[in-house]
Design a protein around this motif. Structure first.
Motif, PDB file in Angstrom:
ATOM      1  N   VAL A  83      14.288  30.777 -10.760  1.00  0.00           N
ATOM      2  CA  VAL A  83      14.427  29.399 -10.064  1.00  0.00           C
ATOM      3  C   VAL A  83      12.920  28.876  -9.751  1.00  0.00           C
ATOM      4  N   GLU A  87      13.823  24.249  -6.776  1.00  0.00           N
ATOM      5  CA  GLU A  87      15.405  24.719  -6.398  1.00  0.00           C
ATOM      6  C   GLU A  87      15.134  25.700  -5.140  1.00  0.00           C
ATOM      7  N   CYS A  88      14.344  26.482  -5.091  1.00  0.00           N
ATOM      8  CA  CYS A  88      14.163  27.642  -4.050  1.00  0.00           C
ATOM      9  C   CYS A  88      14.164  26.660  -2.516  1.00  0.00           C
ATOM     10  N   ILE A  91      17.525  25.453  -1.841  1.00  0.00           N
ATOM     11  CA  ILE A  91      18.481  26.467  -1.522  1.00  0.00           C
ATOM     12  C   ILE A  91      18.320  27.057  -0.036  1.00  0.00           C
ATOM     13  N   LEU A  92      17.070  27.003   0.280  1.00  0.00           N
ATOM     14  CA  LEU A  92      16.645  27.563   1.568  1.00  0.00           C
ATOM     15  C   LEU A  92      16.556  26.318   2.644  1.00  0.00           C
ATOM     16  N   SER A  96      21.747  23.460   3.359  1.00  0.00           N
ATOM     17  CA  SER A  96      22.154  24.236   2.521  1.00  0.00           C
ATOM     18  C   SER A  96      22.344  25.668   3.142  1.00  0.00           C
ATOM     19  N   MET A 100      26.152  27.446   3.193  1.00  0.00           N
ATOM     20  CA  MET A 100      26.446  28.833   2.941  1.00  0.00           C
ATOM     21  C   MET A 100      27.035  29.628   4.132  1.00  0.00           C
TER      22      MET A 100
END
Length: 131
Positions: A83, A87-88, A91-92, A96, A100
């Motif tokens: 990753v 992208e990290c 996601i964090l 996001s 989740m």
């Protein structure tokens, strides 16, 4: 001397970046809150452990100036998972993470409903007769 420490921490806070995508979880915001708490009286604050304060400042300053990133350069800008940094970050990001969490809640709710439904109470009066 406390005034100097206070000003050093203020300068560090000004330089430390904030990540607006991590509402409530951003290290820069957390750092600012901790400095405000530790130096409640500003330059007049009396520190109980000035040596520990200096160590904390030096550690944070090294992180902020990327000392370790320069000392130990990475061969790639990815993690072991492949990753990328961007992208990290995506996601964090708080949005996001909340999505989740909602998905987990959906799955959790489904599982709890499935496994917590109790069969109808069978009392001796209602028990089927075995003939």
């Amino acid at each position: 001397m406390s005034a100097t420490r206070y000003r050093r921490f203020l300068k560090l806070c000004e330089e430390w970046p904030r990540d607006e995508s991590k509402k409530g979880r951003d290290l820069g915001t957390f750092l600012r809150q901790r400095v405000a708490h530790a130096f409640r009286e500003g330059e007049n604050t009396q520190l109980s452990d000035p040596e520990k304060c200096d160590q904390m400042y030096e550690s944070l300053a090294r992180i902020n100036t990327n000392v370790y990133r320069e000392r130990f350069p990475r061969t790639r800008d990815t993690s072991f998972t492949g990753v990328t940094v961007e992208e990290c970050r995506m996601i964090l990001a708080t949005g996001s993470m909340q999505q989740m969490d909602e998905e987990k809640k959906g799955l959790w709710k489904t599982l709890t409903e499935r496994f917590s439904t109790k069969p109808e109470d069978v009392t001796p009066e209602k028990a089927p007769e075995n003939k």
